[in-house]
Design a protein around this motif. Structure first.
Motif, PDB file in Angstrom:
ATOM      1  N   ALA A 183     -14.893  27.201  58.152  1.00 60.87           N
ATOM      2  CA  ALA A 183     -14.589  26.535  59.191  1.00 60.87           C
ATOM      3  C   ALA A 183     -13.345  26.967  59.889  1.00 60.87           C
ATOM      4  CB  ALA A 183     -14.663  25.104  59.059  1.00 60.87           C
ATOM      5  N   THR A 184     -13.273  26.951  61.119  1.00 59.05           N
ATOM      6  CA  THR A 184     -11.980  27.385  61.811  1.00 59.05           C
ATOM      7  C   THR A 184     -11.232  25.961  62.236  1.00 59.05           C
ATOM      8  OG1 THR A 184     -13.104  27.379  63.970  1.00 59.05           O
ATOM      9  CG2 THR A 184     -12.908  29.495  62.812  1.00 59.05           C
ATOM     10  N   ALA A 185     -11.816  24.904  61.834  1.00 58.78           N
ATOM     11  CA  ALA A 185     -10.996  23.671  62.059  1.00 58.78           C
ATOM     12  C   ALA A 185     -11.204  22.817  60.819  1.00 58.78           C
ATOM     13  CB  ALA A 185     -11.539  22.981  63.255  1.00 58.78           C
ATOM     14  N   ARG A 186     -11.109  21.443  60.905  1.00 57.50           N
ATOM     15  CA  ARG A 186     -11.199  20.930  59.569  1.00 57.50           C
ATOM     16  C   ARG A 186     -12.710  20.715  59.255  1.00 57.50           C
ATOM     17  NH1 ARG A 186     -12.400  14.854  58.288  1.00 57.50           N
ATOM     18  NH2 ARG A 186     -13.068  14.722  60.363  1.00 57.50           N
ATOM     19  N   HIS A 187     -12.979  21.124  57.638  1.00 58.11           N
ATOM     20  CA  HIS A 187     -14.313  21.512  57.592  1.00 58.11           C
ATOM     21  C   HIS A 187     -15.243  20.308  57.141  1.00 58.11           C
ATOM     22  CE1 HIS A 187     -16.917  22.969  53.875  1.00 58.11           C
ATOM     23  NE2 HIS A 187     -17.715  22.867  55.077  1.00 58.11           N
ATOM     24  N   THR A 188     -15.899  20.018  58.200  1.00 55.47           N
ATOM     25  CA  THR A 188     -16.982  18.902  57.944  1.00 55.47           C
ATOM     26  C   THR A 188     -18.362  19.004  57.824  1.00 55.47           C
ATOM     27  OG1 THR A 188     -17.403  18.212  60.072  1.00 55.47           O
ATOM     28  CG2 THR A 188     -15.041  17.524  59.484  1.00 55.47           C
ATOM     29  N   ALA A 189     -18.620  20.154  57.974  1.00 46.51           N
ATOM     30  CA  ALA A 189     -20.166  20.458  57.930  1.00 46.51           C
ATOM     31  C   ALA A 189     -20.238  22.043  57.268  1.00 46.51           C
ATOM     32  CB  ALA A 189     -20.788  20.448  59.275  1.00 46.51           C
ATOM     33  N   THR A 190     -21.644  22.178  56.809  1.00 40.72           N
ATOM     34  CA  THR A 190     -21.738  23.554  56.037  1.00 40.72           C
ATOM     35  C   THR A 190     -23.313  23.891  56.647  1.00 40.72           C
ATOM     36  OG1 THR A 190     -20.400  23.189  54.274  1.00 40.72           O
ATOM     37  CG2 THR A 190     -22.255  24.922  54.120  1.00 40.72           C
ATOM     38  N   VAL A 191     -23.514  25.102  57.017  1.00 36.47           N
ATOM     39  CA  VAL A 191     -24.595  25.910  57.256  1.00 36.47           C
ATOM     40  C   VAL A 191     -24.859  27.093  56.139  1.00 36.47           C
ATOM     41  CG1 VAL A 191     -26.209  27.229  58.765  1.00 36.47           C
ATOM     42  CG2 VAL A 191     -24.803  25.409  59.858  1.00 36.47           C
ATOM     43  N   ILE A 192     -25.962  26.887  55.422  1.00 40.56           N
ATOM     44  CA  ILE A 192     -26.416  27.874  54.612  1.00 40.56           C
ATOM     45  C   ILE A 192     -27.574  28.703  55.312  1.00 40.56           C
ATOM     46  CG2 ILE A 192     -27.426  28.356  52.363  1.00 40.56           C
ATOM     47  CD1 ILE A 192     -26.567  25.569  51.424  1.00 40.56           C
ATOM     48  N   PHE A 193     -27.260  29.680  55.500  1.00 39.07           N
ATOM     49  CA  PHE A 193     -28.196  30.889  56.462  1.00 39.07           C
ATOM     50  C   PHE A 193     -28.707  32.104  55.516  1.00 39.07           C
ATOM     51  CE2 PHE A 193     -30.362  33.397  59.431  1.00 39.07           C
ATOM     52  CZ  PHE A 193     -30.919  32.528  60.107  1.00 39.07           C
ATOM     53  N   ILE A 194     -29.863  32.206  55.082  1.00 41.20           N
ATOM     54  CA  ILE A 194     -30.603  32.908  54.080  1.00 41.20           C
ATOM     55  C   ILE A 194     -31.370  34.213  54.903  1.00 41.20           C
ATOM     56  CG2 ILE A 194     -32.197  32.881  52.247  1.00 41.20           C
ATOM     57  CD1 ILE A 194     -32.026  29.891  52.368  1.00 41.20           C
ATOM     58  N   HIS A 195     -30.904  35.486  54.443  1.00 41.84           N
ATOM     59  CA  HIS A 195     -31.527  36.695  55.066  1.00 41.84           C
ATOM     60  C   HIS A 195     -32.849  36.904  54.419  1.00 41.84           C
ATOM     61  CE1 HIS A 195     -31.284  39.144  51.419  1.00 41.84           C
ATOM     62  NE2 HIS A 195     -30.169  38.636  51.197  1.00 41.84           N
ATOM     63  N   PHE A 202     -19.964  28.457  57.310  1.00 41.11           N
ATOM     64  CA  PHE A 202     -21.352  29.389  57.075  1.00 41.11           C
ATOM     65  C   PHE A 202     -21.105  30.038  55.806  1.00 41.11           C
ATOM     66  CE2 PHE A 202     -21.166  28.639  61.569  1.00 41.11           C
ATOM     67  CZ  PHE A 202     -22.424  28.105  61.915  1.00 41.11           C
ATOM     68  N   ILE A 203     -22.447  29.580  55.048  1.00 38.75           N
ATOM     69  CA  ILE A 203     -22.525  30.392  53.710  1.00 38.75           C
ATOM     70  C   ILE A 203     -23.811  31.401  53.995  1.00 38.75           C
ATOM     71  CG2 ILE A 203     -23.249  30.043  51.397  1.00 38.75           C
ATOM     72  CD1 ILE A 203     -21.676  27.469  51.464  1.00 38.75           C
ATOM     73  N   LEU A 204     -23.529  32.789  53.614  1.00 42.83           N
ATOM     74  CA  LEU A 204     -24.691  33.738  53.832  1.00 42.83           C
ATOM     75  C   LEU A 204     -24.830  34.196  52.331  1.00 42.83           C
ATOM     76  CD1 LEU A 204     -23.660  35.570  57.095  1.00 42.83           C
ATOM     77  CD2 LEU A 204     -24.969  33.414  56.807  1.00 42.83           C
ATOM     78  N   PRO A 205     -25.905  33.798  51.712  1.00 38.58           N
ATOM     79  CA  PRO A 205     -26.112  34.249  50.266  1.00 38.58           C
ATOM     80  C   PRO A 205     -26.618  35.960  50.430  1.00 38.58           C
ATOM     81  CG  PRO A 205     -27.295  32.125  50.859  1.00 38.58           C
ATOM     82  CD  PRO A 205     -26.729  32.609  52.122  1.00 38.58           C
ATOM     83  N   HIS A 206     -26.581  36.355  49.209  1.00 37.02           N
ATOM     84  CA  HIS A 206     -27.131  37.642  48.970  1.00 37.02           C
ATOM     85  C   HIS A 206     -28.253  37.677  47.975  1.00 37.02           C
ATOM     86  CE1 HIS A 206     -23.585  39.410  51.325  1.00 37.02           C
ATOM     87  NE2 HIS A 206     -22.795  38.833  50.330  1.00 37.02           N
ATOM     88  N   ALA A 207     -29.484  38.011  48.392  1.00 30.10           N
ATOM     89  CA  ALA A 207     -30.709  38.159  47.477  1.00 30.10           C
ATOM     90  C   ALA A 207     -30.419  39.071  46.414  1.00 30.10           C
ATOM     91  CB  ALA A 207     -31.876  38.283  48.077  1.00 30.10           C
ATOM     92  N   PRO A 208     -30.926  38.809  45.166  1.00 26.23           N
ATOM     93  CA  PRO A 208     -30.644  39.940  43.989  1.00 26.23           C
ATOM     94  C   PRO A 208     -31.520  41.118  44.127  1.00 26.23           C
ATOM     95  CG  PRO A 208     -31.665  37.949  43.344  1.00 26.23           C
ATOM     96  CD  PRO A 208     -31.344  37.433  44.497  1.00 26.23           C
ATOM     97  N   ALA A 237     -24.603  38.083  43.501  1.00 28.65           N
ATOM     98  CA  ALA A 237     -23.345  38.308  44.125  1.00 28.65           C
ATOM     99  C   ALA A 237     -22.761  37.008  44.800  1.00 28.65           C
ATOM    100  CB  ALA A 237     -23.395  39.442  45.222  1.00 28.65           C
ATOM    101  N   SER A 238     -21.392  36.910  44.826  1.00 29.96           N
ATOM    102  CA  SER A 238     -21.006  35.688  45.620  1.00 29.96           C
ATOM    103  C   SER A 238     -21.367  35.515  46.961  1.00 29.96           C
ATOM    104  CB  SER A 238     -19.661  35.561  45.464  1.00 29.96           C
ATOM    105  OG  SER A 238     -19.086  35.347  43.986  1.00 29.96           O
ATOM    106  N   PRO A 239     -21.710  34.677  47.564  1.00 28.87           N
ATOM    107  CA  PRO A 239     -22.258  34.888  49.109  1.00 28.87           C
ATOM    108  C   PRO A 239     -20.960  35.173  50.098  1.00 28.87           C
ATOM    109  CG  PRO A 239     -22.818  32.675  48.131  1.00 28.87           C
ATOM    110  CD  PRO A 239     -22.090  33.146  47.262  1.00 28.87           C
ATOM    111  N   LEU A 240     -21.249  35.598  51.343  1.00 30.13           N
ATOM    112  CA  LEU A 240     -20.502  35.871  52.218  1.00 30.13           C
ATOM    113  C   LEU A 240     -20.160  34.441  52.793  1.00 30.13           C
ATOM    114  CD1 LEU A 240     -18.998  38.112  54.218  1.00 30.13           C
ATOM    115  CD2 LEU A 240     -21.091  38.098  55.366  1.00 30.13           C
ATOM    116  N   ILE A 241     -18.923  34.056  52.776  1.00 30.74           N
ATOM    117  CA  ILE A 241     -18.487  32.651  53.437  1.00 30.74           C
ATOM    118  C   ILE A 241     -17.661  32.948  54.867  1.00 30.74           C
ATOM    119  CG2 ILE A 241     -17.104  30.852  53.227  1.00 30.74           C
ATOM    120  CD1 ILE A 241     -19.120  31.067  50.973  1.00 30.74           C
ATOM    121  N   PHE A 242     -17.924  32.262  55.914  1.00 28.45           N
ATOM    122  CA  PHE A 242     -17.214  32.062  57.058  1.00 28.45           C
ATOM    123  C   PHE A 242     -16.669  30.706  57.135  1.00 28.45           C
ATOM    124  CE2 PHE A 242     -19.907  35.551  58.218  1.00 28.45           C
ATOM    125  CZ  PHE A 242     -19.365  36.301  58.983  1.00 28.45           C
TER     126      PHE A 242
END
Length: 244
Positions: A14-26, A53-59, A7-12
């Motif tokens: 950025a609330t301002a200009r996007h300059t950084a990304t966190v991938i957080f894995i359950h 923030f990128i929250l992936p979903h495991a298969p 499945a496509s990850p859950l995405i949050f």
């Protein structure tokens, strides 16, 4: 296995200009939605407004220690008895490497979208923390940081052979955290992993939380937020002047 459905990850965003990304894995049996409240917690003080923030979903995969029942997992686990020996027994190297390829792909997607590698943090909890350590340290780009909560180093007996030469993330700050009452991933497995990484020259620190089991606590979430703020400070609107 290569045609595994994801499945496509859950995405949050950025609330301002996007300059950084966190991938957080359950962790095992969870989904990205399980850490949505954690992300909201990290964002509540509005110090991470430039972070996506990128929250992936495991298969769904069969998990041996759960009698082969299919559930969300990043790799198979044969034994969960809290011990180092149990976790290392019959490690699912093929599953680990398949998930590793997926996470490296997520990192590359962010780079392709214009986010520099040194503005990307990968982190996770339990299985997700184990994957964040493994994928972060085997990445062929230098990341901003790695977060590993209630987790351990995968394929530790051959890990040194799997790291690219040169090791791009030898100096990348790693924040490990663990509860001293964890009955699923014993804290000794976490500390052994930290010690092994330190012996190999990695920049790893670890905090142990008293009376915490295989879970997260508010203090730990605040410590992760502080780590993210340190590693991904806001860049403002692109000028040298800081925003007031």
């Amino acid at each position: 296995m290569s045609s595994i459905r994801r499945a496509s990850p859950l995405i949050f965003p950025a609330t301002a200009r996007h300059t950084a990304t966190v991938i957080f894995i359950h962790g095992l049996g969870d989904t990205g939605h399980g850490w949505a409240s954690g992300v909201e917690n990290w964002r509540r003080r509005q110090k991470l407004d430039e972070v996506k923030f990128i929250l992936p979903h495991a298969p769904q995969i069969p998990i041996t220690c759960n009698w082969g029942t299919k559930m969300p997992g990043w790799y198979d686990i044969h034994t969960i008895d809290g011990s180092a020996e149990g976790m290392r027994k019959n490690e699912d190297e093929a599953g680990v490497m398949l998930s590793n390829e997926y996470f490296h792909g997520l990192i590359q997607q962010e780079i392709d979208a214009g986010i520099p590698a040194d503005r990307i943090v990968i982190g996770g909890f339990s299985q997700g923390g184990a994957m964040s350590l493994f994928s972060g340290l085997t990445s062929k780009v230098k990341l901003a940081g790695i977060v590993a909560l209630s987790s351990y180093l995968l394929l530790s007996l051959k890990f040194a052979e799997l790291v690219p030469k040169p090791a791009f993330n030898k100096e990348t700050p790693i924040f490990m955290a663990h509860g001293d009452s964890d009955q699923v991933v014993n804290v000794s497995l976490g500390t052994q992993s930290r010690d092994l990484l330190q012996k190999m020259g990695y920049n790893v620190s670890m905090k142990i939380y008293p009376h915490m089991g295989h879970s997260a606590c508010p203090e730990e979430l605040d410590d992760v937020e502080a780590f993210l703020r340190q590693r991904l400070p806001p860049l403002g609107k692109g000028s040298d002047k800081s925003e007031l």
